[in-house]
Design an enzyme around this catalytic site. Structure first.
Site, PDB file in Angstrom:
ATOM      1  N   CYS A 168      23.648  27.741  60.569  1.00  0.00           N
ATOM      2  CA  CYS A 168      24.485  26.951  59.657  1.00  0.00           C
ATOM      3  C   CYS A 168      23.746  25.765  59.044  1.00  0.00           C
ATOM      4  O   CYS A 168      22.911  25.935  58.164  1.00  0.00           O
ATOM      5  CB  CYS A 168      25.743  26.514  60.392  1.00  0.00           C
ATOM      6  SG  CYS A 168      27.110  26.058  59.272  1.00  0.00           S
ATOM      7  N   LYS A 198      20.684  25.388  67.768  1.00  0.00           N
ATOM      8  CA  LYS A 198      20.910  24.713  66.492  1.00  0.00           C
ATOM      9  C   LYS A 198      20.260  23.332  66.507  1.00  0.00           C
ATOM     10  O   LYS A 198      20.437  22.553  67.444  1.00  0.00           O
ATOM     11  CB  LYS A 198      22.412  24.597  66.241  1.00  0.00           C
ATOM     12  CG  LYS A 198      22.792  24.091  64.864  1.00  0.00           C
ATOM     13  CD  LYS A 198      24.317  24.172  64.694  1.00  0.00           C
ATOM     14  CE  LYS A 198      24.779  23.737  63.326  1.00  0.00           C
ATOM     15  NZ  LYS A 198      26.237  23.871  63.162  1.00  0.00           N
ATOM     16  N   GLU A 242      28.211  32.210  63.735  1.00  0.00           N
ATOM     17  CA  GLU A 242      28.064  31.060  64.629  1.00  0.00           C
ATOM     18  C   GLU A 242      29.211  31.023  65.638  1.00  0.00           C
ATOM     19  O   GLU A 242      30.387  31.155  65.271  1.00  0.00           O
ATOM     20  CB  GLU A 242      28.061  29.788  63.784  1.00  0.00           C
ATOM     21  CG  GLU A 242      27.932  28.498  64.555  1.00  0.00           C
ATOM     22  CD  GLU A 242      27.883  27.281  63.632  1.00  0.00           C
ATOM     23  OE1 GLU A 242      27.554  26.189  64.122  1.00  0.00           O
ATOM     24  OE2 GLU A 242      28.164  27.428  62.416  1.00  0.00           O
TER      25      GLU A 242
END
Length: 593
Positions: A156, A120, A45
């Site tokens: 994540c 994300k 990330e």
């Protein structure tokens, strides 16, 4: 046709703001993965910017440099697909005419072309995370057909939700999920995380590849421990903790179809709910080609570290990276002959090498004989330099200067703290002279209770054990002596006398920590309950803690917030550390007891 897929996970150590250096590192690993004939190589990330970039994200030049670097990485990805974390800006579908929004994104590239960016969806805004401050969430759950395999990419936090982007991507045909992370370490987190990843893989009937970064950034440490789970939830490959690694694994994609035939769970989910999470879409990247390649020698399967071992390695990693990435070459540690300074010096020697650590013992009129001799023995065992700088001349000078103003008053903590402040001045003067960073030695128990001297033992650049409770300090020292051989020589470094002696600040005759504080075996569980778990006075007493000790802990913790704000940063190893994790006002009249 039996489809196999060779996946490479590049567990690398990036530095926030070093876009050029990070990009060079990424391209180096792209080359390594291509040489191993991987079909896809993934990076963590925000690997291009480093994680977390925080308010650097408000600098337009930083954002532009990050996108240019992403293009360099994509250009380097010839005959291999790449997934790399970056900050997406510019005129994208994300903007929708709403202004200058940016996204925490994963670029998907192949053969020198940017195919797409995944944004994300779940932005954490708790603990050390503050992503709502910077990013707009994504709204799509794409699946990419790479080498004939349907690959879902997410980032994540996205994978922590049982019914989230992973479920939408599975319904869109995903057979493999690649989840890229900047997941900070705290003790016990890796076991919980691994269990969660296995559950997601089993519940969705697909392979899940979890890729984490490694290294230290300010107070955070990233432990790596990247892994791949199969559709039964079993871990089939794992990278080591706290070390860079290229994890390469061959996946039998046909096994996903066979597994799903026998597992009806996903068929029963409501498709309407999945559409509310995000829009699915598929993009063709490359079709399957049967190409000859040597089989991998063996599956990489690094062992799991024990609880004390992982904390020790986190301290070493966080200390090494903070010092090196900040541009320092050597470190200073004040050696008191006590266990905290012994652990700090040992961690420093393991992090930087013995030749780059200098211990300074500064005896006063109240120092025991062992405070000097034990410090020298520790230094000899570690192989570090040890300077002896007596502080009595300065102590006398302070007493003479202040005598006209203190005359007729009883001696108290002010006189005691003069010694600590002299020692702080000595260390900072040496630091100023040679450009070496000072490592402070206070532990979490002391910092919680304010049992530390501002501009004295709190003076320094980095607080190695500020998040380590005193009882854990002992466990770490014992582990390092018994099982830590090979980190920095074969000799047990910490003298038994240091471990055995009662804790003392040695600022007055016969002083012991227990004169002021509850015993650490009693203190530490109360600090954990109050600071990390937010239990009330009544709840802690009901748990069996001594009422007077609980009242003292609450009072001391609350009134010393101002002091902790002036402490240097240090390695986070508990679920809630003082600092970014715990944000309380300094001026605060709420009193729970």
């Amino acid at each position: 046709m039996i489809r196999s897929f060779r996946l490479a996970l590049a567990q690398i150590n990036t530095t926030v703001g070093d876009i050029e250096g990070n990009t060079a590192r990424i391209i180096e690993y792209v080359e390594r993965a291509r040489e191993l004939h991987a079909d896809l190589v993934a990076f963590p990330e925000l690997a291009i910017t480093g994680y977390p970039p925080e308010d650097l994200l408000f600098k337009t030049s930083f954002l532009q440099a990050n996108e240019e670097a992403m293009q360099q990485v994509v250009t380097a990805a010839t005959d291999i697909a790449v997934v790399v974390g970056y900050v997406e800006t510019g005129d994208s579908a994300l903007l929708n005419g709403t202004g200058a929004d940016i996204a925490n994104a994963a670029a998907v590239g192949y053969n020198g072309q940017l195919i797409d960016s995944y944004r994300k969806m779940y932005l954490p805004n708790y603990g050390v995370f503050d992503e709502d401050r910077y990013f707009r969430r994504g709204a799509e759950c794409p699946v990419y057909r790479i080498h004939g395999v349907n690959v879902g990419v997410n980032i994540c936090e996205d994978i922590w939700y049982p019914v989230g982007s992973i479920a939408v991507q599975r319904e869109a045909g995903a057979e493999l999920i690649v989840n890229i992370n900047g997941s900070p370490f705290h003790a016990g987190k890796s076991a919980h995380r691994e269990k969660m990843i296995g559950t997601r893989a089993a519940d969705n009937g697909l392979f899940v590849a979890y890729l984490n970064m490694v290294g230290g950034q300010d107070e955070l440490v990233f432990d790596g421990a990247s892994l791949v789970c199969d559709m039964t939830g079993e871990v089939i490959a794992r990278s080591p903790s706290f070390a860079e690694d290229l994890l390469v694994v061959d996946l039998d994609i046909e096994a996903v179809f066979r597994s799903r035939l026998r597992a009806p769970l996903s068929r029963k989910e409501n498709p309407t709910i999945l559409r509310e999470i995000g829009e699915p879409r598929t993009l063709a990247v490359s079709e399957y080609k049967d190409r000859p390649r040597e089989p991998l020698e063996a599956s990489q399967y690094a062992p799991v570290m024990g609880s004390v071992e992982e904390v020790y390695h986190a301290l070493v990693t966080g200390t090494r990276d903070y010092i090196r990435k900040s541009g320092f070459s050597r470190a200073l540690v004040g050696l008191s002959g006590g266990i905290d300074s012994a652990l700090t010096a040992t961690v420093a020697a393991d992090a930087l090498g013995k030749e780059n650590v200098v211990g300074v013992t500064m005896p006063s009129r109240y120092s025991s004989e062992g405070s000097v001799s034990d410090s020298k023995e520790l230094a000899d065992n570690l192989g570090i330099d040890c300077w002896v700088v007596p502080v009595e001349p300065a102590h006398l000078a302070f007493a003479d200067m202040l005598e006209p103003y203190f005359e007729g008053t009883a001696a108290n903590v002010a006189e005691e703290n003069v010694q600590a402040r002299i020692r702080g001045n000595v260390l900072m003067t040496i630091s100023n002279k040679f450009g070496w960073i000072v490592l402070t030695t206070g532990n979490k128990s002391e910092m919680a209770m304010g049992y530390a001297t501002l501009y004295g033992d709190m003076a320094g650049g980095f607080a190695v054990i500020k998040d380590v409770p005193k009882t854990l300090v002992y466990d770490l020292c014992k582990w390092r002596n018994v099982k830590g051989f090979g980190l920095n020589g074969a000799k047990a470094p910490i003298p038994q006398a240091i471990i055995d002696k009662p804790p003392s600040a040695e600022l007055r005759p016969d002083q012991l920590d227990e004169d002021t504080l509850p015993p650490y075996e009693e203190l530490d569980p109360i600090v954990k309950a109050y600071v990390e778990e937010d239990y009330s006075y009544e709840e802690m007493v009901d748990m069996g803690h001594d009422a007077a000790a609980v009242r003292q802990v609450i009072t001391f913790v609350d009134r010393n917030e101002y002091k902790r704000r002036q402490a240097p940063p240090g390695v986070k190893i508990t679920p809630r550390a003082f600092g970014k994790d715990r944000r309380l006002p300094i001026v605060n009249r709420y009193r729970p007891v």
